[in-house]
Design an enzyme around this catalytic site. Structure first.
Site, PDB file in Angstrom:
ATOM      1  N   ASP A   1       0.875  -1.174   0.000  1.00 44.42           N
ATOM      2  CA  ASP A   1       0.000   0.000   0.000  1.00 44.42           C
ATOM      3  C   ASP A   1       0.915   1.228   0.000  1.00 44.42           C
ATOM      4  OD1 ASP A   1      -1.709   2.090   0.443  1.00 44.42           O
ATOM      5  OD2 ASP A   1      -2.586   1.302   2.290  1.00 44.42           O
TER       6      ASP A   1
ATOM      7  N   ASN B   1      -0.042   4.279  -0.772  1.00 39.26           N
ATOM      8  CA  ASN B   1      -0.803   5.494  -0.464  1.00 39.26           C
ATOM      9  C   ASN B   1      -0.505   6.612  -1.461  1.00 39.26           C
ATOM     10  OD1 ASN B   1      -2.715   5.346   1.708  1.00 39.26           O
ATOM     11  ND2 ASN B   1      -1.004   4.851   3.064  1.00 39.26           N
TER      12      ASN B   1
END
Length: 252
Positions: free
Chosen positions: A137, A139
């Site tokens: 992840d 982001n």
């Protein structure tokens, strides 16, 4: 079973995956690095750290926003092929594109160090026999600098990401990395779908001179994701969608 194939699921290990893992790979080594307070103490980070440490607010935020980088070196059984798998979860805050970009810069520096070390320790003479997979992840949407750095290997000092927080703006910093990577699942419209945000934040980046993509599991439709307003829901246990890709080593 084709031992040249690598099956990657960007999800936490389950018993089923562990069984597949043990049957197909030998685990040769693992590393866990906390990208935070450890940054100033590691010599391999000095070139980048020295460029940003004079901004006290920026340096403090980097050191206090620890992100874990996990790296495993795997050997595909009955072959001379190795897979270096890295995983991370970068800082989430909306005004922190510059923090995430620095985090990925430090992470790639460490991955390059482990990659070189692994080639020496295991006498890997052909670079195509050790392939990097970097997933997690991040982001970060595809329009930001992380995707550019991963797929184009370079971001310059004029990138907008460096000024995502004016008080912590990063000046005269360029990043480069040596691995030619591609996103196995591309850039789907959504890998995260909540009531507050939806977009592409998760990736399986793969070394393109080592791997070819066989297939990806299709992602759910927007209709499926919104059937219960957003995710997580009774159908999806996470606010992120699992990315699943089958890869194969390219022939020598």
């Amino acid at each position: 079973m084709d031992m040249n194939k690598v099956y990657i699921r960007n999800v936490e290990f389950t018993d089923e995956i562990n069984i597949v893992f043990r049957s197909r790979f030998d685990l040769l080594g693992s590393h866990v690095l906390h990208l935070g307070k450890s940054i100033p103490s590691l010599s391999i980070f000095e070139p980048l750290w020295n460029k940003i440490k004079t901004n006290k607010q920026l340096a403090a935020r980097i050191c206090n926003r620890s992100t874990t980088l996990q790296i495993c070196l795997l050997k595909v059984k009955e072959t001379d092929k190795y897979v270096l798998v890295a995983n991370t979860h970068l800082y989430f805050h909306p005004d922190a594109d510059h923090i995430r970009l620095l985090q990925i810069g430090f992470a790639l520096t460490y991955i390059e160090h482990i990659h070189k070390q692994s080639m020496m320790e295991h006498n890997i003479t052909n670079p195509q026999n050790i392939g990097l997979i970097f997933c997690g992840d991040f982001n970060s949407v595809p329009e930001c600098g992380i995707y550019k750095l991963m797929t184009e290997q370079f971001v310059d000092k004029n990138l907008n990401d460096w000024c995502s927080n004016i008080d912590e703006a990063v000046f005269d910093v360029e990043l480069a990395q040596p691995f030619k990577m591609f996103s196995a699942c591309g850039t789907p419209k959504y890998t995260n779908y909540t009531t507050l945000f939806s977009g592409c934040l998760d990736y399986i980046f793969c070394q393109q001179d080592c791997f070819e993509l066989l297939q990806c599991v299709p992602l759910p439709t927007q209709e499926q994701l919104t059937a219960h307003t957003a995710i997580p829901s009774i159908c999806f246990p996470s606010d992120h969608i699992a990315l699943v890709a089958d890869l194969k080593f390219k022939p020598d």
